[in-house]
Design a protein around this motif. Structure first.
Motif, short mmCIF file in Angstrom:
data_model
loop_
_atom_site.label_atom_id
_atom_site.label_comp_id
_atom_site.label_asym_id
_atom_site.label_seq_id
_atom_site.Cartn_x
_atom_site.Cartn_y
_atom_site.Cartn_z
N TYR A 139 -27.39 -39.54 -5.51
CA TYR A 139 -27.75 -38.14 -5.78
C TYR A 139 -29.27 -37.97 -5.74
CZ TYR A 139 -27.32 -33.50 -7.97
OH TYR A 139 -27.36 -32.14 -8.23
N TRP A 140 -29.99 -38.89 -6.41
CA TRP A 140 -31.45 -38.79 -6.43
C TRP A 140 -32.03 -38.94 -5.04
CZ3 TRP A 140 -31.43 -36.37 -10.45
CH2 TRP A 140 -31.04 -36.82 -11.71
N ILE A 141 -31.47 -39.84 -4.24
CA ILE A 141 -31.97 -40.02 -2.88
C ILE A 141 -31.84 -38.72 -2.09
CG2 ILE A 141 -31.43 -41.11 -0.64
CD1 ILE A 141 -30.77 -43.65 -2.17
N LEU A 142 -30.70 -38.09 -2.15
CA LEU A 142 -30.48 -36.84 -1.42
C LEU A 142 -31.47 -35.77 -1.85
CD1 LEU A 142 -26.57 -36.69 -1.50
CD2 LEU A 142 -27.98 -37.04 0.53
N LEU A 143 -31.59 -35.58 -3.17
CA LEU A 143 -32.40 -34.48 -3.67
C LEU A 143 -33.89 -34.76 -3.56
CD1 LEU A 143 -31.99 -31.70 -5.01
CD2 LEU A 143 -32.18 -32.84 -7.22
N HIS A 144 -34.31 -35.95 -3.99
CA HIS A 144 -35.73 -36.30 -3.95
C HIS A 144 -36.22 -36.44 -2.51
CE1 HIS A 144 -39.22 -39.17 -4.55
NE2 HIS A 144 -39.53 -38.20 -5.39
N GLY A 145 -35.40 -37.04 -1.65
CA GLY A 145 -35.82 -37.25 -0.27
C GLY A 145 -36.08 -35.96 0.48
N ILE A 146 -35.16 -35.01 0.38
CA ILE A 146 -35.33 -33.77 1.14
C ILE A 146 -36.46 -32.92 0.57
CG2 ILE A 146 -33.50 -32.64 -0.21
CD1 ILE A 146 -34.64 -31.84 3.38
N THR A 147 -36.64 -32.91 -0.75
CA THR A 147 -37.70 -32.08 -1.32
C THR A 147 -39.09 -32.67 -1.06
OG1 THR A 147 -37.21 -33.09 -3.48
CG2 THR A 147 -36.31 -30.91 -3.04
N CYS A 148 -39.21 -34.02 -1.04
CA CYS A 148 -40.50 -34.63 -0.66
C CYS A 148 -40.87 -34.22 0.76
CB CYS A 148 -40.41 -36.15 -0.75
SG CYS A 148 -40.43 -36.83 -2.41
N TRP A 149 -39.90 -34.31 1.66
CA TRP A 149 -40.18 -33.92 3.05
C TRP A 149 -40.53 -32.45 3.13
CZ3 TRP A 149 -37.60 -30.23 5.97
CH2 TRP A 149 -38.03 -30.13 7.31
N LEU A 150 -39.87 -31.63 2.34
CA LEU A 150 -40.04 -30.19 2.43
C LEU A 150 -41.46 -29.76 2.10
CD1 LEU A 150 -38.05 -27.84 3.06
CD2 LEU A 150 -37.84 -27.51 0.59
N ILE A 151 -42.08 -30.41 1.11
CA ILE A 151 -43.44 -30.02 0.73
C ILE A 151 -44.50 -30.88 1.42
CG2 ILE A 151 -42.71 -29.07 -1.48
CD1 ILE A 151 -43.84 -31.62 -2.80
N GLY A 152 -44.05 -31.86 2.21
CA GLY A 152 -44.98 -32.67 2.98
C GLY A 152 -45.74 -33.70 2.18
N ARG A 153 -45.21 -34.12 1.05
CA ARG A 153 -45.86 -35.16 0.25
C ARG A 153 -44.83 -35.77 -0.69
NH1 ARG A 153 -50.00 -31.90 -3.61
NH2 ARG A 153 -50.35 -33.97 -4.46
N ARG A 154 -45.11 -37.01 -1.10
CA ARG A 154 -44.19 -37.65 -2.02
C ARG A 154 -44.34 -37.07 -3.41
NH1 ARG A 154 -44.17 -42.06 -5.32
NH2 ARG A 154 -46.27 -42.72 -4.73
N ILE A 155 -43.23 -36.92 -4.11
CA ILE A 155 -43.24 -36.43 -5.48
C ILE A 155 -43.22 -37.65 -6.39
CG2 ILE A 155 -41.99 -35.08 -7.22
CD1 ILE A 155 -40.72 -33.52 -4.87
N PRO A 156 -44.36 -38.02 -6.99
CA PRO A 156 -44.38 -39.20 -7.85
C PRO A 156 -43.47 -39.01 -9.06
CG PRO A 156 -46.60 -38.49 -7.27
CD PRO A 156 -45.68 -37.38 -6.89
N LEU A 157 -42.64 -39.99 -9.34
CA LEU A 157 -41.70 -39.89 -10.44
C LEU A 157 -42.32 -40.42 -11.73
CD1 LEU A 157 -38.46 -41.11 -8.62
CD2 LEU A 157 -39.29 -38.77 -8.95
N ARG A 158 -42.03 -39.75 -12.82
CA ARG A 158 -42.51 -40.19 -14.13
C ARG A 158 -41.49 -41.07 -14.83
NH1 ARG A 158 -46.53 -36.57 -16.06
NH2 ARG A 158 -46.53 -37.78 -17.99
N MET A 159 -40.20 -40.78 -14.63
CA MET A 159 -39.16 -41.64 -15.19
C MET A 159 -37.83 -41.31 -14.54
SD MET A 159 -38.40 -40.06 -18.96
CE MET A 159 -38.01 -38.31 -19.20
N VAL A 160 -36.93 -42.29 -14.59
CA VAL A 160 -35.58 -42.12 -14.07
C VAL A 160 -34.62 -42.70 -15.12
CG1 VAL A 160 -33.99 -42.54 -12.17
CG2 VAL A 160 -36.45 -42.43 -11.72
N ASP A 161 -33.76 -41.84 -15.66
CA ASP A 161 -32.79 -42.27 -16.67
C ASP A 161 -31.39 -42.29 -16.07
OD1 ASP A 161 -34.74 -42.48 -18.55
OD2 ASP A 161 -34.17 -40.70 -19.70
N PHE A 162 -30.62 -43.30 -16.47
CA PHE A 162 -29.22 -43.42 -16.06
C PHE A 162 -28.33 -43.37 -17.30
CE2 PHE A 162 -31.53 -45.17 -12.55
CZ PHE A 162 -30.76 -44.94 -11.43
N ARG A 163 -27.29 -42.57 -17.24
CA ARG A 163 -26.37 -42.50 -18.37
C ARG A 163 -25.51 -43.76 -18.48
NH1 ARG A 163 -21.40 -38.22 -19.12
NH2 ARG A 163 -20.84 -38.81 -21.25
N CYS A 164 -25.30 -44.43 -17.36
CA CYS A 164 -24.43 -45.61 -17.33
C CYS A 164 -25.17 -46.85 -17.84
CB CYS A 164 -23.94 -45.86 -15.91
SG CYS A 164 -25.30 -46.13 -14.75
N ALA A 165 -24.40 -47.90 -18.09
CA ALA A 165 -25.00 -49.18 -18.48
C ALA A 165 -25.74 -49.80 -17.30
CB ALA A 165 -23.91 -50.13 -18.98
#
Length: 336
Positions: A139-165
């Motif tokens: 899910y993150w790949i789909l959303l983050h990938g297309i939006t980075c391309w859309l604005i023409g720059r990488r969106i640096p991530l501050r944190m990534v949380d997973f609900r699963c173990a």
């Protein structure tokens, strides 16, 4: 990390993708062959090969989310998503449109955009318990990938949380995102600086056609700045150590334009020289913390900071972590 290293995908992610096929009662050998891959994969593969596997699995299942949503994401959905957000005015508007689209298509998980304390957070809600780490990563790949391309720059991530173990190969997830990753959290979320929501969308229909020709391989690696004046500035800076970077006026002279012209043209791309330097320093800092045993003071010196305390302040601004805490959280666990 070298550019080649960035473009390699862990064999564990291949294994997880193949497991999606098996859960649907499908034979993986045919799909692997269609992607030009051997029946057994024990080493990292290129982003292009993994992209071919992604497309082959999506074709076999008629689901671009590999059966991990409440409803299948039928083939062609990603293309429609891109067209849906292409003419948004800002990243904020594009993200909200993208989330509405994915919520309609997948139904579950359901994503929403929240802002608080200077952070923009994409939060995922699951109706029936946690999904796999691989589902959230996809899910993150789909959303983050297309939006980075859309604005023409990488969106640096501050944190990534997973609900699963944490999965057995949690270290691969930490390396993949290049940001603090936590498992067994109350919700799954991806966070970045809220100021980026104001960035303008700067892509055309023709650019989208080119983007889609290379998808999904082009969203499987950290976004590469692919065009424009800002790309030229980044290339110049990456070819020398930060301690040798030029002042803005000197850079403009080297690029045969006045400082005001360079400043104006960068602004037209939604960029500025200070932010570009900041992003490159951030990437280099993360790579040194993850891939070397250099002390924090030595890293600060190599990045051109006048003193370690200045590096500490900058790194906390980038990641909301101290350099030492970031190194601990993203380091691969020791095996017995």
């Amino acid at each position: 990390m070298t550019d080649t290293g960035r473009r390699m995908i862990s064999p564990f992610f291949v294994e997880e993708a193949i497991d999606c096929l098996k859960r649907q009662g499908k034979t993986p050998e045919k799909v692997l062959a269609a992607a030009g891959l051997p029946a057994r994969i024990g080493a990292p593969i290129s982003a292009e090969s993994y992209g071919a596997l992604w497309l082959a699995i999506a074709a076999e299942m008629d689901d671009e989310f590999f059966g991990m949503g409440a409803r299948p994401m039928r083939r062609g959905s990603f293309t429609l998503l891109c067209h849906c957000i292409l003419h948004a005015r800002t990243l904020d508007q594009a993200l909200r449109r993208a989330l509405r689209f994915l919520n309609v298509v997948l139904e579950d998980p359901e994503g929403r955009l929240e802002t608080a304390d200077g952070l923009a957070q994409i939060v995922l809600a699951d109706r029936q318990g946690p999904r796999s780490a691989f589902a959230y990563r996809t899910y993150w790949i789909l959303l983050h990938g297309i939006t980075c391309w859309l604005i023409g720059r990488r969106i640096p991530l501050r944190m990534v949380d997973f609900r699963c173990a944490e999965p057995e190969h949690g270290a691969d997830y930490r390396l993949f995102f290049g940001a603090p990753v936590r498992f067994s959290q109350p919700v799954s979320r991806l966070a970045f600086d809220a100021a980026m929501l104001k960035l303008p969308v700067a892509r055309s229909e023709q650019a989208l056609k080119q983007f889609l020709r290379n998808a999904p391989a082009n969203i499987l690696v950290r976004y590469r700045y692919d065009a424009g004046l800002a790309a030229g500035v980044r290339k110049r800076l990456r070819e020398m150590p930060p301690t040798a970077w030029n002042a803005f006026d000197d850079l403009a002279a080297q690029m045969r334009m006045s400082p005001s012209t360079l400043r104006h043209r960068l602004a037209a791309e939604g960029q500025n020289y200070a932010a570009i330097r900041d992003e490159i320093r951030r990437d280099l800092a993360i790579e040194m913390l993850q891939a070397t045993t250099l002390g924090v003071g030595e890293i600060a010196t190599r990045l051109g900071f006048s003193e370690p305390s200045a590096f500490h302040r900058a790194f906390r601004k980038w990641t909301a972590r101290s350099p030492a805490a970031f190194r601990r959280e993203t380091a691969a666990p020791r095996r017995a």
